[in-house]
Design a protein around this motif. Structure first.
Motif, PDB file in Angstrom:
ATOM      1  N   THR A 577       0.808  -1.221   0.000  1.00  0.00           N
ATOM      2  CA  THR A 577       0.000   0.000   0.000  1.00  0.00           C
ATOM      3  C   THR A 577       0.839   1.267   0.000  1.00  0.00           C
ATOM      4  OG1 THR A 577      -0.136  -0.140   2.416  1.00  0.00           O
ATOM      5  CG2 THR A 577      -1.917  -1.142   1.147  1.00  0.00           C
ATOM      6  N   THR A 578       2.065   1.212   0.485  1.00  0.00           N
ATOM      7  CA  THR A 578       2.917   2.407   0.507  1.00  0.00           C
ATOM      8  C   THR A 578       3.657   2.630  -0.800  1.00  0.00           C
ATOM      9  OG1 THR A 578       4.686   1.069   1.509  1.00  0.00           O
ATOM     10  CG2 THR A 578       3.243   2.312   3.004  1.00  0.00           C
ATOM     11  N   GLN A 579       3.581   1.692  -1.743  1.00  0.00           N
ATOM     12  CA  GLN A 579       4.266   1.861  -3.026  1.00  0.00           C
ATOM     13  C   GLN A 579       3.484   2.821  -3.909  1.00  0.00           C
ATOM     14  OE1 GLN A 579       5.110  -1.818  -4.991  1.00  0.00           O
ATOM     15  NE2 GLN A 579       6.087  -2.749  -3.204  1.00  0.00           N
ATOM     16  N   PRO A 580       4.177   3.621  -4.720  1.00  0.00           N
ATOM     17  CA  PRO A 580       3.468   4.459  -5.699  1.00  0.00           C
ATOM     18  C   PRO A 580       2.802   3.587  -6.752  1.00  0.00           C
ATOM     19  CG  PRO A 580       5.837   4.570  -6.047  1.00  0.00           C
ATOM     20  CD  PRO A 580       5.642   3.815  -4.775  1.00  0.00           C
ATOM     21  N   MET A 581       1.554   3.871  -7.020  1.00  0.00           N
ATOM     22  CA  MET A 581       0.772   3.021  -7.913  1.00  0.00           C
ATOM     23  C   MET A 581       0.063   3.888  -8.941  1.00  0.00           C
ATOM     24  SD  MET A 581      -1.434  -0.158  -6.426  1.00  0.00           S
ATOM     25  CE  MET A 581      -0.409  -0.142  -4.975  1.00  0.00           C
ATOM     26  N   VAL A 582       0.094   3.470 -10.202  1.00  0.00           N
ATOM     27  CA  VAL A 582      -0.589   4.168 -11.290  1.00  0.00           C
ATOM     28  C   VAL A 582      -1.562   3.203 -11.935  1.00  0.00           C
ATOM     29  CG1 VAL A 582       1.212   5.861 -11.762  1.00  0.00           C
ATOM     30  CG2 VAL A 582       1.350   3.599 -12.814  1.00  0.00           C
ATOM     31  N   GLY A 583      -2.617   3.743 -12.506  1.00  0.00           N
ATOM     32  CA  GLY A 583      -3.659   2.899 -13.069  1.00  0.00           C
ATOM     33  C   GLY A 583      -3.236   2.164 -14.317  1.00  0.00           C
ATOM     34  N   PHE A 584      -2.331   2.735 -15.136  1.00  0.00           N
ATOM     35  CA  PHE A 584      -1.944   2.087 -16.385  1.00  0.00           C
ATOM     36  C   PHE A 584      -0.880   1.015 -16.189  1.00  0.00           C
ATOM     37  CE2 PHE A 584       0.961   5.597 -15.856  1.00  0.00           C
ATOM     38  CZ  PHE A 584       2.183   5.115 -16.291  1.00  0.00           C
ATOM     39  N   ASP A 585      -0.300   0.888 -14.979  1.00  0.00           N
ATOM     40  CA  ASP A 585       0.702  -0.143 -14.711  1.00  0.00           C
ATOM     41  C   ASP A 585       0.762  -0.409 -13.214  1.00  0.00           C
ATOM     42  OD1 ASP A 585       2.663  -2.001 -14.971  1.00  0.00           O
ATOM     43  OD2 ASP A 585       4.264  -0.605 -15.495  1.00  0.00           O
ATOM     44  N   PRO A 586      -0.238  -1.114 -12.646  1.00  0.00           N
ATOM     45  CA  PRO A 586      -0.231  -1.362 -11.198  1.00  0.00           C
ATOM     46  C   PRO A 586       0.757  -2.468 -10.819  1.00  0.00           C
ATOM     47  CG  PRO A 586      -2.148  -2.364 -12.197  1.00  0.00           C
ATOM     48  CD  PRO A 586      -1.435  -1.653 -13.302  1.00  0.00           C
ATOM     49  N   LEU A 587       1.596  -2.180  -9.845  1.00  0.00           N
ATOM     50  CA  LEU A 587       2.579  -3.135  -9.315  1.00  0.00           C
ATOM     51  C   LEU A 587       3.348  -3.829 -10.438  1.00  0.00           C
ATOM     52  CD1 LEU A 587       0.557  -4.799  -6.417  1.00  0.00           C
ATOM     53  CD2 LEU A 587       2.299  -3.039  -6.256  1.00  0.00           C
ATOM     54  N   GLU A 600      12.996   9.218 -16.359  1.00  0.00           N
ATOM     55  CA  GLU A 600      12.634   8.951 -14.974  1.00  0.00           C
ATOM     56  C   GLU A 600      11.482   9.843 -14.555  1.00  0.00           C
ATOM     57  OE1 GLU A 600      15.544   8.495 -12.193  1.00  0.00           O
ATOM     58  OE2 GLU A 600      16.850   7.278 -13.444  1.00  0.00           O
ATOM     59  N   ARG A 601      10.549   9.249 -13.847  1.00  0.00           N
ATOM     60  CA  ARG A 601       9.369   9.981 -13.409  1.00  0.00           C
ATOM     61  C   ARG A 601       9.729  10.916 -12.279  1.00  0.00           C
ATOM     62  NH1 ARG A 601       4.695   6.472 -11.764  1.00  0.00           N
ATOM     63  NH2 ARG A 601       3.698   8.503 -11.874  1.00  0.00           N
ATOM     64  N   LEU A 602       9.181  12.106 -12.331  1.00  0.00           N
ATOM     65  CA  LEU A 602       9.395  13.106 -11.288  1.00  0.00           C
ATOM     66  C   LEU A 602       8.251  13.037 -10.294  1.00  0.00           C
ATOM     67  CD1 LEU A 602      10.494  16.097 -13.534  1.00  0.00           C
ATOM     68  CD2 LEU A 602      11.929  14.379 -12.423  1.00  0.00           C
ATOM     69  N   SER A 603       8.617  13.077  -9.028  1.00  0.00           N
ATOM     70  CA  SER A 603       7.582  13.011  -8.000  1.00  0.00           C
ATOM     71  C   SER A 603       6.846  14.338  -7.929  1.00  0.00           C
ATOM     72  CB  SER A 603       8.218  12.713  -6.632  1.00  0.00           C
ATOM     73  OG  SER A 603       7.230  12.699  -5.635  1.00  0.00           O
ATOM     74  N   PRO A 604       5.518  14.332  -7.998  1.00  0.00           N
ATOM     75  CA  PRO A 604       4.784  15.592  -7.959  1.00  0.00           C
ATOM     76  C   PRO A 604       4.858  16.285  -6.611  1.00  0.00           C
ATOM     77  CG  PRO A 604       3.268  13.754  -7.887  1.00  0.00           C
ATOM     78  CD  PRO A 604       4.620  13.176  -8.116  1.00  0.00           C
TER      79      PRO A 604
END
Length: 677
Positions: A577-587, A600-604
């Motif tokens: 649950t603490t991992q960053p999760m996106v709808g187009f690629d979950p886990l 590399e993705r930038l943290s918002p």
């Protein structure tokens, strides 16, 4: 007036006067269109070379043949016998002689009245067409009747052969593959037509205007006229290798598609759905953008738009299929470790979820089999936790029993709570059918009771939550027993609790029928008697429970996230649950195979205010944007930079604080607006 002008006025040609015996001489030709060659050359052939005028040319060589007589006679190798042909010619001559006097009278009337003549070629063509249509009807009727007779004979032979054998299902080797997908069941309209009729389903779908032409006919979706014009987005598929009868494929992104993917990642990091909408205006068939926007529409209760976006994504990917890629064979594989392939998995899963909510469980079951066939060994989306539920909802009990029988030996399906309870329920519901013979009824009911008792012995902590979901108060003897009491639910491992919560949250309503509940009660009492008698199977199941369910694999966690069942999501471990999760690629898998370098993705959160940055910096794994911990002196330098940045954030936060002036006079509330005593 000359005789030639009189014939033209009457609409006659030479050779239409009554014929004498033996005066008919003509040459048959193979060309059916000979009558169109001109007026000088007769369509029946050349004029016979004779000194007398008794040999007359015939305008249509079929005019003198009686069609009714020909239809009654037999046909041998496409030709009729000579005797029938001569009889037909004689009868035709008789009719011609009788009609000659009538034609002569009519010709006189026409000559006197001076009416407009009718073209002879047109009348000949009409007669020829009518005769051809009669011949076609007669031949088609004969062939259809003979074909039906042949089919009836074949069916009778099959029934005779099958009647000699013992009744029952055919052997498993004679059936299709257990993951075989049928094209017709991928279309939800097929299932809706069975429920509501074709007129109710296709009434609004019949196009009133000419719709837009799409480049390819697809099986997964039907293109809609409201979609943007399809252009290749740069998505393709290639064949990696073929071994042991299996073909391994992979989707590929072109350079333009890769740039679109980078812009999509930046739009997701901005956390603004409007940026994805802008991206879809330039790339209307970008798959990940369609899936992400579909989730946003679904959260806003716009189910129709969400489903339309998923269908468009499926259409885009199906247009990129390799020519050798098959949806139905069950031998095509897609590796989930490749990010390009994951979009197809997720699009199929979302479409399956929409179909289930729409009331099409049979079509959803076919999509579930399709997802499972793409990688059955790894099962990245863990479709085995769902396929039993869809089979029960679709009332396809035989398929669920067959899957359990074939895969139990090498997959241990009985160790999953959903299969442990669904398979006996399938046997029980199969025994409830009215047209079942007595022998099969006893076998199905016996299998159902035996398997249910095994499930209750292996998973005793599932009984009380199941009764609670069904709003059934348990018996005092059952609720107070140590085997089914509260200790059974508390003592089970967390991974097992998650699987039980997932099954009950999805399939509990299947047990609400009174007959099913009474059958469950009988087997619960049987299990309690076995426990009180000290059955050794109870201790064996308890030791197996503690050894098997230590930690759930990653594909089960991914399935729980996609299912969105509250009870199962609440049971996820904290490290998930603490991992960053996106709808187009979950886990995503930890051993991902990248085909090209992604930015590399930038943290918002790092672009937020200083207060958010301060609280984020208190976390032990805090690193600034662009920093990566390194070995040696660089690690100490990065640590010092982190401390300096933390101090700057604290100073900025303190400078932005504004305290309220305590000496400012307080406004007294007006009289009469105070609270009541």
């Amino acid at each position: 007036m000359s005789r030639r002008a009189l014939r033209r006025l009457r609409g006659e040609q030479r050779g239409q006067e009554p014929l004498g015996p033996g005066a008919l001489q003509f040459v048959l030709r193979d060309d059916d269109d000979a009558e169109e060659e001109g007026p000088k050359r007769g369509p029946g052939g050349r004029r016979p070379q004779s000194s007398g005028k008794e040999g007359v040319r015939v305008n249509n060589r079929f005019e003198l043949i009686n069609i009714e007589d020909l239809e009654e006679g037999p046909v041998v190798n496409g030709e009729r016998s000579d005797c029938l042909l001569t009889d037909a010619v004689v009868s035709g001559n008789k009719r011609r002689s009788h009609s000659g006097s009538a034609e002569a009278q009519e010709d006189g009337a026409v000559a006197d009245g001076a009416t407009a003549p009718e073209q002879p070629n047109a009348s000949g063509k009409l007669r020829k067409k009518k005769k051809k249509q009669k011949n076609k009807k007669s031949t088609s009727g004969e062939t259809s009747e003979s074909g039906l007779e042949d089919i009836d004979r074949v069916l009778e032979r099959i029934e005779d052969c099958s009647g000699s054998q013992h009744p029952g299902p055919p052997p498993l080797s004679a059936k299709k593959h257990v993951l075989y997908v049928e094209h017709r069941h991928l279309n939800p309209d097929t299932e809706l037509k069975r429920y509501f009729g074709a007129r109710a389903v296709l009434g609004e779908q019949r196009p009133r205007q000419r719709q837009r032409v799409y480049p390819k006919c697809t099986w997964l979706t039907t293109p809609k006229s409201t979609w943007p014009r399809y252009t290749k987005p740069g998505l393709s598929m290639r064949l990696l290798e073929s071994r042991r009868g299996l073909s391994f494929f992979a989707f590929e992104h072109s350079e333009d598609y890769q740039q679109t993917q980078h812009r999509f990642t930046a739009a997701v990091d901005s956390m603004e759905p409007s940026n994805i909408v802008v991206l879809l205006q330039t790339s209307p068939y970008h798959v990940d953008s369609l899936l992400q926007l579909s989730d946003a529409c679904r959260f806003q209760e716009d189910q129709e738009m969400a489903r339309d976006l998923v269908e468009r994504a499926l259409y885009s990917m199906e247009c990129a299929f390799h020519p050798l890629f098959s949806l139905t064979s069950g031998t095509c594989r897609l590796d989930y470790r490749r990010p390009e392939n994951r979009s197809f998995y997720l699009a199929l899963y979302k479409q399956m979820s929409f179909l289930e909510k729409r009331g099409c469980p049979r079509t959803a079951l076919e999509y579930c089999k399709l997802i499972l066939s793409l990688e059955p060994d790894e099962d990245p989306l863990c479709m085995l936790l769902l396929i039993d539920h869809l089979a029960l909802r679709a009332r396809n009990y035989e398929y669920l029993i067959r899957l359990f029988q074939e895969w139990e030996a090498h997959r241990n399906l009985s160790q999953l709570p959903n299969f442990a309870f669904s398979v006996p329920l399938a046997y029980f519901l199969l025994s409830q059918q009215a047209d079942l013979p007595e022998q099969e009824f006893a076998h199905a009911r016996g299998q159902a009771s035996a398997l249910l008792q095994q499930a209750l012995t292996m998973f005793p902590g599932a009984l009380m939550p199941l009764l609670e979901h069904c709003s059934v108060r348990p018996d005092a003897a059952v609720a107070g027993h140590r085997f089914f009491g509260p200790d059974a639910e508390i003592s089970q491992p967390p991974a097992l609790s998650q699987l039980v919560s997932l099954y009950l949250g999805r399939s509990h309503f299947l047990w609400k029928e009174p007959a099913t509940m009474s059958w469950l009660e009988e087997n619960v009492r049987e299990v309690l008697q076995a426990v009180d008698a000290g059955d050794p199977a109870v201790e064996a199941c308890e030791s197996r429970r503690k050894a098997l369910y230590q930690r759930a694999p990653r594909n089960i966690h991914r399935h729980v996230v996609l299912s969105e069942i509250k009870e199962a999501v609440a049971a996820l471990p904290p490290d998930v649950t603490t991992q960053p999760m996106v709808g187009f690629d979950p886990l995503p898998p930890r051993d991902t195979i990248y085909s090209y370098v992604r930015p590399e993705r930038l943290s918002p959160v790092s672009h937020g205010n200083t207060i958010a940055l301060f609280f984020r910096s208190l976390l032990p794994n805090y690193t600034a944007e662009g920093e990566r911990p390194e070995d040696g002196a660089a690690e100490g330098l990065n640590h010092n930079q982190g401390l300096n940045r933390l101090m700057l954030a604290v100073r900025d936060m303190m400078a932005n604080f504004h305290f309220r002036d305590l000496e400012a006079p307080r406004e007294e509330p007006p009289e009469g607006d105070g609270e009541w005593d």
